[in-house]
Every structure is written in structure tokens, then in C-alpha cells.
Design a protein around this motif. Structure first.
Motif, PDB file in Angstrom:
ATOM      1  N   GLY A 156       0.922  -0.886   0.039  1.00 35.76           N
ATOM      2  CA  GLY A 156      -0.009   0.049  -0.071  1.00 35.76           C
ATOM      3  C   GLY A 156       0.942   1.333  -0.062  1.00 35.76           C
ATOM      4  N   ASN A 157       0.443   2.285  -0.526  1.00 33.25           N
ATOM      5  CA  ASN A 157       1.010   3.505  -0.631  1.00 33.25           C
ATOM      6  C   ASN A 157       1.113   4.229   0.743  1.00 33.25           C
ATOM      7  N   GLY A 158       2.423   4.713   0.951  1.00 32.34           N
ATOM      8  CA  GLY A 158       2.500   5.443   2.223  1.00 32.34           C
ATOM      9  C   GLY A 158       2.868   4.506   3.351  1.00 32.34           C
ATOM     10  N   VAL A 159       3.133   3.403   3.263  1.00 30.44           N
ATOM     11  CA  VAL A 159       3.513   2.440   4.347  1.00 30.44           C
ATOM     12  C   VAL A 159       4.851   2.689   4.379  1.00 30.44           C
ATOM     13  N   VAL A 160       5.760   2.590   3.466  1.00 30.33           N
ATOM     14  CA  VAL A 160       7.269   2.703   3.536  1.00 30.33           C
ATOM     15  C   VAL A 160       7.544   4.062   2.558  1.00 30.33           C
ATOM     16  N   LYS A 161       8.072   5.312   3.268  1.00 28.12           N
ATOM     17  CA  LYS A 161       8.341   6.285   2.487  1.00 28.12           C
ATOM     18  C   LYS A 161       9.692   6.593   2.236  1.00 28.12           C
ATOM     19  N   ARG A 162      10.571   6.009   2.926  1.00 23.55           N
ATOM     20  CA  ARG A 162      12.199   6.042   2.964  1.00 23.55           C
ATOM     21  C   ARG A 162      12.625   4.726   3.330  1.00 23.55           C
ATOM     22  N   LEU A 163      13.794   4.689   2.868  1.00 29.36           N
ATOM     23  CA  LEU A 163      14.739   3.368   3.255  1.00 29.36           C
ATOM     24  C   LEU A 163      16.065   3.940   3.807  1.00 29.36           C
ATOM     25  N   LYS A 164      16.528   3.281   4.898  1.00 27.59           N
ATOM     26  CA  LYS A 164      17.679   3.429   5.719  1.00 27.59           C
ATOM     27  C   LYS A 164      18.252   2.362   5.553  1.00 27.59           C
ATOM     28  N   ILE A 165      19.496   2.213   4.714  1.00 30.78           N
ATOM     29  CA  ILE A 165      20.156   1.067   4.573  1.00 30.78           C
ATOM     30  C   ILE A 165      21.540   1.112   5.244  1.00 30.78           C
ATOM     31  N   LYS A 166      21.665  -0.142   6.001  1.00 27.44           N
ATOM     32  CA  LYS A 166      22.967  -0.265   6.859  1.00 27.44           C
ATOM     33  C   LYS A 166      23.636  -1.303   6.321  1.00 27.44           C
ATOM     34  N   GLY A 167      25.056  -1.065   6.509  1.00 20.10           N
ATOM     35  CA  GLY A 167      25.767  -2.395   6.055  1.00 20.10           C
ATOM     36  C   GLY A 167      25.981  -3.284   7.168  1.00 20.10           C
ATOM     37  N   PRO A 168      26.791  -4.250   6.849  1.00 17.61           N
ATOM     38  CA  PRO A 168      26.791  -5.351   8.030  1.00 17.61           C
ATOM     39  C   PRO A 168      27.492  -4.981   9.230  1.00 17.61           C
ATOM     40  N   ASP A 169      27.095  -5.545  10.340  1.00 18.34           N
ATOM     41  CA  ASP A 169      27.551  -5.227  11.801  1.00 18.34           C
ATOM     42  C   ASP A 169      29.026  -5.737  11.966  1.00 18.34           C
ATOM     43  N   ALA A 170      29.978  -4.889  12.044  1.00 20.06           N
ATOM     44  CA  ALA A 170      31.357  -5.292  12.445  1.00 20.06           C
ATOM     45  C   ALA A 170      31.416  -5.640  13.737  1.00 20.06           C
ATOM     46  N   PRO A 171      32.130  -6.899  14.292  1.00 18.35           N
ATOM     47  CA  PRO A 171      32.652  -7.051  15.638  1.00 18.35           C
ATOM     48  C   PRO A 171      33.095  -5.985  16.287  1.00 18.35           C
ATOM     49  N   SER A 172      32.763  -5.684  17.349  1.00 19.43           N
ATOM     50  CA  SER A 172      33.294  -4.690  18.435  1.00 19.43           C
ATOM     51  C   SER A 172      34.088  -5.140  19.234  1.00 19.43           C
ATOM     52  N   TRP A 173      35.271  -4.516  19.236  1.00 21.10           N
ATOM     53  CA  TRP A 173      36.530  -5.005  20.504  1.00 21.10           C
ATOM     54  C   TRP A 173      36.047  -4.399  21.799  1.00 21.10           C
ATOM     55  N   ARG A 174      35.247  -3.398  21.885  1.00 23.55           N
ATOM     56  CA  ARG A 174      34.848  -2.874  22.892  1.00 23.55           C
ATOM     57  C   ARG A 174      34.016  -3.387  24.158  1.00 23.55           C
ATOM     58  N   HIS A 175      33.167  -4.392  23.582  1.00 18.68           N
ATOM     59  CA  HIS A 175      32.115  -5.011  24.289  1.00 18.68           C
ATOM     60  C   HIS A 175      32.655  -6.634  24.763  1.00 18.68           C
ATOM     61  N   GLY A 176      32.209  -7.090  25.938  1.00 20.10           N
ATOM     62  CA  GLY A 176      32.496  -8.333  26.348  1.00 20.10           C
ATOM     63  C   GLY A 176      32.685  -8.266  27.851  1.00 20.10           C
ATOM     64  N   PRO A 177      32.893  -9.704  28.263  1.00 17.54           N
ATOM     65  CA  PRO A 177      33.086  -9.855  29.651  1.00 17.54           C
ATOM     66  C   PRO A 177      34.612  -9.591  30.289  1.00 17.54           C
ATOM     67  N   ARG A 178      35.553  -9.567  29.205  1.00 19.63           N
ATOM     68  CA  ARG A 178      37.069  -9.331  29.413  1.00 19.63           C
ATOM     69  C   ARG A 178      37.361  -8.223  28.806  1.00 19.63           C
ATOM     70  N   HIS A 179      36.543  -6.901  28.803  1.00 19.47           N
ATOM     71  CA  HIS A 179      37.122  -5.765  28.193  1.00 19.47           C
ATOM     72  C   HIS A 179      37.905  -5.133  29.161  1.00 19.47           C
ATOM     73  N   ALA A 180      39.123  -4.589  28.482  1.00 16.40           N
ATOM     74  CA  ALA A 180      40.002  -3.646  29.357  1.00 16.40           C
ATOM     75  C   ALA A 180      39.840  -2.292  28.825  1.00 16.40           C
ATOM     76  N   PRO A 181      39.806  -1.379  29.606  1.00 18.78           N
ATOM     77  CA  PRO A 181      40.037   0.007  29.022  1.00 18.78           C
ATOM     78  C   PRO A 181      41.212   0.382  28.346  1.00 18.78           C
ATOM     79  N   GLY A 182      41.046   1.226  27.221  1.00 16.77           N
ATOM     80  CA  GLY A 182      42.099   1.518  26.430  1.00 16.77           C
ATOM     81  C   GLY A 182      41.678   1.638  24.964  1.00 16.77           C
TER      82      GLY A 182
END
Length: 177
Positions: A143-169
Motif C-alpha cells: 500500500g502507498n505511504g507505508v514505506v516512504k524512505r529506506l535507511k540502509i545499513k551495512g553489515p555489523d562489524a564485531p566490536s572490540w569494546r564489548h564483552g566480559p573481558r574488556h580492558a579500558p584503552g
């Protein structure tokens, strides 16, 4: 022995004349007791028409298909927009095509903006180029007007900042040079 009834004049009644005489006697008896002839129950007015069958044409009293009842409930409660948004997620592969659906999936729909996550950066770029065509396909299917814009994201990269053994730095860097 006769089965007929006798009138006050002594004549014998048979057939339909006997039925008419019995009806007149019953009406006179009801009138004497205070009942109005023609009313069938105590609480209803005498002129109320008998409820009729719906006949050959469609009527609100006919049994309704479950889908029609569900649509009516959704419209009455204002759920139509949310259900249309849900159709985008449920029918994604048919709306955008098998090849695109294989490399992209819808994540969220909010205020007419559909967030889509691509499987690679190349597919994210391709989806950005196909954005107008995808919106047209979705509008034609849902139906018209349900989707007006698309926001496209790339793949999620692994983050080094999260996890149980995170060290600041600063995280993993080149420490040898």
C-alpha cells in the motif's frame, strides 16, 4: 355421532367454517381476559414485525469469513497501519525479489522509514541505488505511504569494546612500530 360443532341457531359446522368459528371464539375469550389478539408475548408491542431471514442476498446477520471479521476489528481499533507494516516483514521476499531478500533483511519500520540491513557493503551500495524501485515495489504490494524512505545499513562489524573481558584503552593497535 357427528364431529362437527353447532352454532347458537343449531346448525352443524364443518371444515373451514368450524375453524373460523373456533378462531372467533378464541379471540373473544382473549379480549375478555384483557389480552390483545395478535400479540405473541407479554412484553412486546403488538405491531412489532417478525424478524425475517436474510434471504438470497448478503446480510450482516449471515455468517462472515474470519478474514473479513479480522479486517473489521483491525479497522475499528486502528491497527491497519501496524498490520501493513507487519506485511512488509512477512512478505519481504515477494515484495523485493528473491535475490535482494537473500542479501538484505528489514530491521525496523518507524514513521514510514524502513531500516534494512545488508549482508555486505557492496549490497548496501546496491540497495542504495535500487532504493526508489524498492519503495515502488513495496507500495505496490502493501500500500502507498507505508514505506516512504529506506535507511540502509551495512553489515555489523564485531566490536572490540564489548564483552566480559574488556580492558579500558584504545583496543588492538599496531604496537611494534
Amino acid at each position: 355421532m357427528s364431529t362437527g360443532s353447532f352454532t347458537p341457531e343449531g346448525e352443524s359446522l364443518k371444515g373451514s367454517d368450524l375453524a373460523r368459528a373456533a378462531l372467533e371464539a378464541a379471540k373473544a375469550s382473549a379480549k375478555a381476559r384483557g389480552r390483545v389478539p395478535g400479540s405473541k408475548s407479554k412484553g412486546r408491542p403488538a405491531d412489532r414485525r417478525r424478524r425475517r431471514w436474510s434471504g438470497a442476498g448478503p446480510d450482516d446477520r449471515d455468517p462472515q469469513p474470519l478474514g473479513r471479521i479480522a479486517s473489521r476489528i483491525a479497522a475499528d481499533r486502528g491497527w491497519v497501519a501496524q498490520l501493513q507494516g507487519g506485511q512488509v516483514f512477512g512478505r519481504w521476499a515477494k515484495l523485493v525479489g528473491e535475490e535482494v531478500a537473500e542479501h538484505a533483511k528489514p530491521i525496523a519500520l518507524s514513521d514510514g522509514e524502513l531500516t534494512v540491513q545488508a549482508s555486505s557493503t557492496a549490497w548496501a551500495t546496491q540497495l542504495r541505488l535500487l532504493q526508489r524501485e524498492l519503495i515502488k515495489r513495496i507500495a505496490a504490494g502493501v500500500g502507498n505511504g507505508v514505506v516512504k524512505r529506506l535507511k540502509i545499513k551495512g553489515p555489523d562489524a564485531p566490536s572490540w569494546r564489548h564483552g566480559p573481558r574488556h580492558a579500558p584503552g584504545r583496543g588492538p593497535r599496531d604496537t611494534y612500530g
